[in-house]
Motif scaffolding. Structure first.
Motif, PDB file in Angstrom:
ATOM      1  N   SER A 286      42.789 -34.547  11.126  1.00 60.57           N
ATOM      2  CA  SER A 286      42.962 -34.210   9.708  1.00 60.57           C
ATOM      3  C   SER A 286      42.661 -32.744   9.454  1.00 60.57           C
ATOM      4  N   TYR A 287      43.222 -32.267   8.343  1.00 56.87           N
ATOM      5  CA  TYR A 287      42.916 -30.911   7.883  1.00 56.87           C
ATOM      6  C   TYR A 287      42.822 -30.934   6.369  1.00 56.87           C
ATOM      7  N   VAL A 288      41.760 -30.330   5.843  1.00 57.13           N
ATOM      8  CA  VAL A 288      41.533 -30.310   4.404  1.00 57.13           C
ATOM      9  C   VAL A 288      41.252 -28.888   3.946  1.00 57.13           C
ATOM     10  N   LYS A 289      41.952 -28.474   2.901  1.00 58.84           N
ATOM     11  CA  LYS A 289      41.639 -27.227   2.222  1.00 58.84           C
ATOM     12  C   LYS A 289      40.962 -27.595   0.911  1.00 58.84           C
ATOM     13  N   ASP A 290      39.660 -27.378   0.838  1.00 57.60           N
ATOM     14  CA  ASP A 290      38.881 -27.725  -0.350  1.00 57.60           C
ATOM     15  C   ASP A 290      38.864 -26.498  -1.257  1.00 57.60           C
ATOM     16  N   GLY A 291      39.923 -26.355  -2.070  1.00 59.76           N
ATOM     17  CA  GLY A 291      40.092 -25.141  -2.854  1.00 59.76           C
ATOM     18  C   GLY A 291      39.392 -25.140  -4.188  1.00 59.76           C
ATOM     19  N   GLY A 292      38.994 -26.316  -4.678  1.00 56.35           N
ATOM     20  CA  GLY A 292      38.313 -26.392  -5.960  1.00 56.35           C
ATOM     21  C   GLY A 292      36.816 -26.343  -5.777  1.00 56.35           C
ATOM     22  N   ALA A 293      36.099 -26.964  -6.703  1.00 54.88           N
ATOM     23  CA  ALA A 293      34.652 -27.070  -6.562  1.00 54.88           C
ATOM     24  C   ALA A 293      34.334 -27.908  -5.336  1.00 54.88           C
ATOM     25  N   ALA A 294      33.387 -27.460  -4.533  1.00 54.26           N
ATOM     26  CA  ALA A 294      33.066 -28.139  -3.285  1.00 54.26           C
ATOM     27  C   ALA A 294      32.592 -29.557  -3.565  1.00 54.26           C
ATOM     28  N   ASP A 295      33.204 -30.527  -2.890  1.00 56.02           N
ATOM     29  CA  ASP A 295      32.795 -31.923  -3.047  1.00 56.02           C
ATOM     30  C   ASP A 295      31.437 -32.121  -2.383  1.00 56.02           C
ATOM     31  N   ALA A 296      30.485 -32.635  -3.152  1.00 58.12           N
ATOM     32  CA  ALA A 296      29.113 -32.749  -2.668  1.00 58.12           C
ATOM     33  C   ALA A 296      29.011 -33.656  -1.448  1.00 58.12           C
ATOM     34  N   ASP A 297      29.806 -34.745  -1.414  1.00 58.71           N
ATOM     35  CA  ASP A 297      29.718 -35.671  -0.289  1.00 58.71           C
ATOM     36  C   ASP A 297      30.668 -35.321   0.846  1.00 58.71           C
ATOM     37  N   ASN A 298      31.431 -34.222   0.693  1.00 54.59           N
ATOM     38  CA  ASN A 298      32.358 -33.769   1.731  1.00 54.59           C
ATOM     39  C   ASN A 298      33.336 -34.876   2.123  1.00 54.59           C
ATOM     40  N   LYS A 299      33.797 -35.629   1.120  1.00 49.48           N
ATOM     41  CA  LYS A 299      34.800 -36.665   1.343  1.00 49.48           C
ATOM     42  C   LYS A 299      35.945 -36.402   0.379  1.00 49.48           C
TER      43      LYS A 299
END
Length: 317
Positions: A286-299
Motif C-alpha cells: 500500500s501507499y498513502v499520501k496523508d495530505g490533510g490533518a495527520a490521522d492520530a491512529d495512522n489508519k
C-alpha cells in the motif's frame, strides 16, 4: 481459519467428560513501512471443549501475544443450547454484545474482566455481565444488562449499564420497509457534550447501486451511494459541512484484489493491493499520501492503511 485438531482422552479432560477436543490456531505478520520501520506481530490461540454427561459443554481458551510475551485473554465457560456462563479476561460485556460501541454504553469491546452470562427464551436472548478484577470482590453496581430479539422481521436490542456512578442506556433497531433497510437507535451516555443521542439511517437498493441517508441528534446528515457488480465496488459518502470520501476496489482474480480511495475531502489518497498466497498467507502492499490533518491512529481509508509505503506478509492457520 484452519485449525489443527488434537484429541486427548486423559491429560486434557474436563470432569464428567470422556475427552476434550483441543484446537490451536494463530496468526502472524511482518510489515515494513518507510516511516515507522519494521513491525512483527504474532499470536497463538488455544481452545478446548468437551461435551459433559448432563448435556452441557465445558470450554476454555487463551490467546498468547508472542511479540509481547503476555496473555491477551483467557476464559472458561459452560454452555447449553439456551444458556451460557463465561469467566475470563477481555470479554465483551453485555452492553457491547447487544448494541456494540454505537453510543459508548458500558465498558466497551473486550474491556470486561469478570463474567458474562446469557439465556435464550424463544427469539430473545438476555445478557448480564459483571466486571471483577483478579482477587477482588464483585460490585453489583457495575452490572451490565442487555437483550436482543427479533419481532416481525425487525431486530431490536437494548442495554443498560452503570459506569463511574453514571447510569447509561441504549437501544437499537433494524428492519425492512418497502424494500428499504431502516436502522437507528438512541442512547443516554455523555458523548460529545450531549447526554441524549439518536440517529436513523435508510438504505435502498436500485439495481447494483445502494443509496443511503442518515441523520442524527446533532442535525448532521450523511448521504451515500455504493455500486457493486462484476467484482467492482465503488462507494462515496458526503457529510454535512463538506466532508467527503470515496473508495473503490476490484477483484482482479487469481487471488489479486486492488483498492484505491480518497478521504479527508480528497487530501488523503491511498492505493493498495492484496495477493492470496494460499494456505492462509497474504501479501499486501500500500501507499498513502496523508495530505490533510495527520490521522492520530495512522489508519487511513477503508482498509486502514498506514501513511507512506508499506509491504506486509501475514499468515493465519
Amino acid at each position: 481459519m484452519k485449525s489443527i485438531l488434537l484429541a486427548t482422552a486423559a491429560s486434557v479432560a474436563f470432569a464428567g467428560a470422556a475427552a476434550a477436543e483441543v484446537t490451536f490456531s494463530g496468526e502472524a505478520s511482518a510489515a515494513y513501512n518507510n516511516n515507522t520501520g519494521l513491525d512483527v506481530q504474532a499470536e497463538l490461540k488455544a481452545a478446548m471443549s468437551a461435551a459433559l454427561d448432563n448435556g452441557y459443554t465445558a470450554s476454555a481458551g487463551a490467546t498468547f501475544d508472542v511479540d509481547a510475551g503476555t496473555f491477551k485473554r483467557a476464559n472458561v465457560s459452560i454452555s447449553s443450547d439456551v444458556a451460557s456462563l463465561t469467566f475470563g479476561t477481555a470479554l465483551n460485556g453485555a452492553a457491547y454484545t447487544v448494541v456494540s460501541d454505537t453510543y459508548g454504553v458500558g465498558l466497551g469491546e473486550e474491556k470486561t474482566n469478570g463474567l458474562l452470562a446469557s439465556y435464550k427464551i424463544g427469539e430473545t436472548t438476555v445478557y448480564a455481565s459483571l466486571p471483577v478484577a483478579q482477587g477482588a470482590k464483585a460490585d453489583l453496581n457495575t452490572l451490565e444488562l442487555g437483550a436482543k430479539t427479533t419481532v416481525s422481521g425487525w431486530t431490536v436490542s437494548a442495554a443498560a449499564a452503570k459506569v463511574a456512578g453514571k447510569n447509561e442506556f441504549a437501544a437499537k433497531f433494524s428492519g425492512a420497509v418497502a424494500g428499504a433497510t431502516i436502522s437507528g437507535g438512541f442512547g443516554t451516555v455523555d458523548k460529545g457534550g450531549k447526554a441524549n443521542q439518536w440517529d436513523i439511517k435508510a438504505e435502498y437498493p436500485v439495481g447494483p447501486v445502494t443509496v443511503s441517508a442518515a441523520y442524527d441528534e446533532a442535525s448532521v446528515y450523511v448521504l451515500g451511494a455504493k455500486y457493486s457488480a462484476n467484482g467492482v465496488t465503488v462507494a462515496a459518502e458526503y457529510t454535512k459541512g463538506g466532508a467527503w470520501k470515496a473508495d473503490a476496489s476490484y477483484a482482479y482474480g487469481s487471488g489479486v484484489n486492488v483498492f484505491a480511495g480518497l478521504a479527508e475531502k480528497g487530501n488523503d489518497i491511498y492505493v493498495g493491493a492484496t495477493y492470496d498466497l494460499g494456505a492462509g498467507a497474504t501479501l499486501t502492499g500500500s501507499y498513502v499520501k496523508d495530505g490533510g490533518a495527520a490521522d492520530a491512529d495512522n489508519k487511513i481509508g477503508a482498509k486502514d492503511y498506514a501513511r507512506g509505503a508499506t509491504v506486509k506478509v501475514s499468515f493465519k492457520f
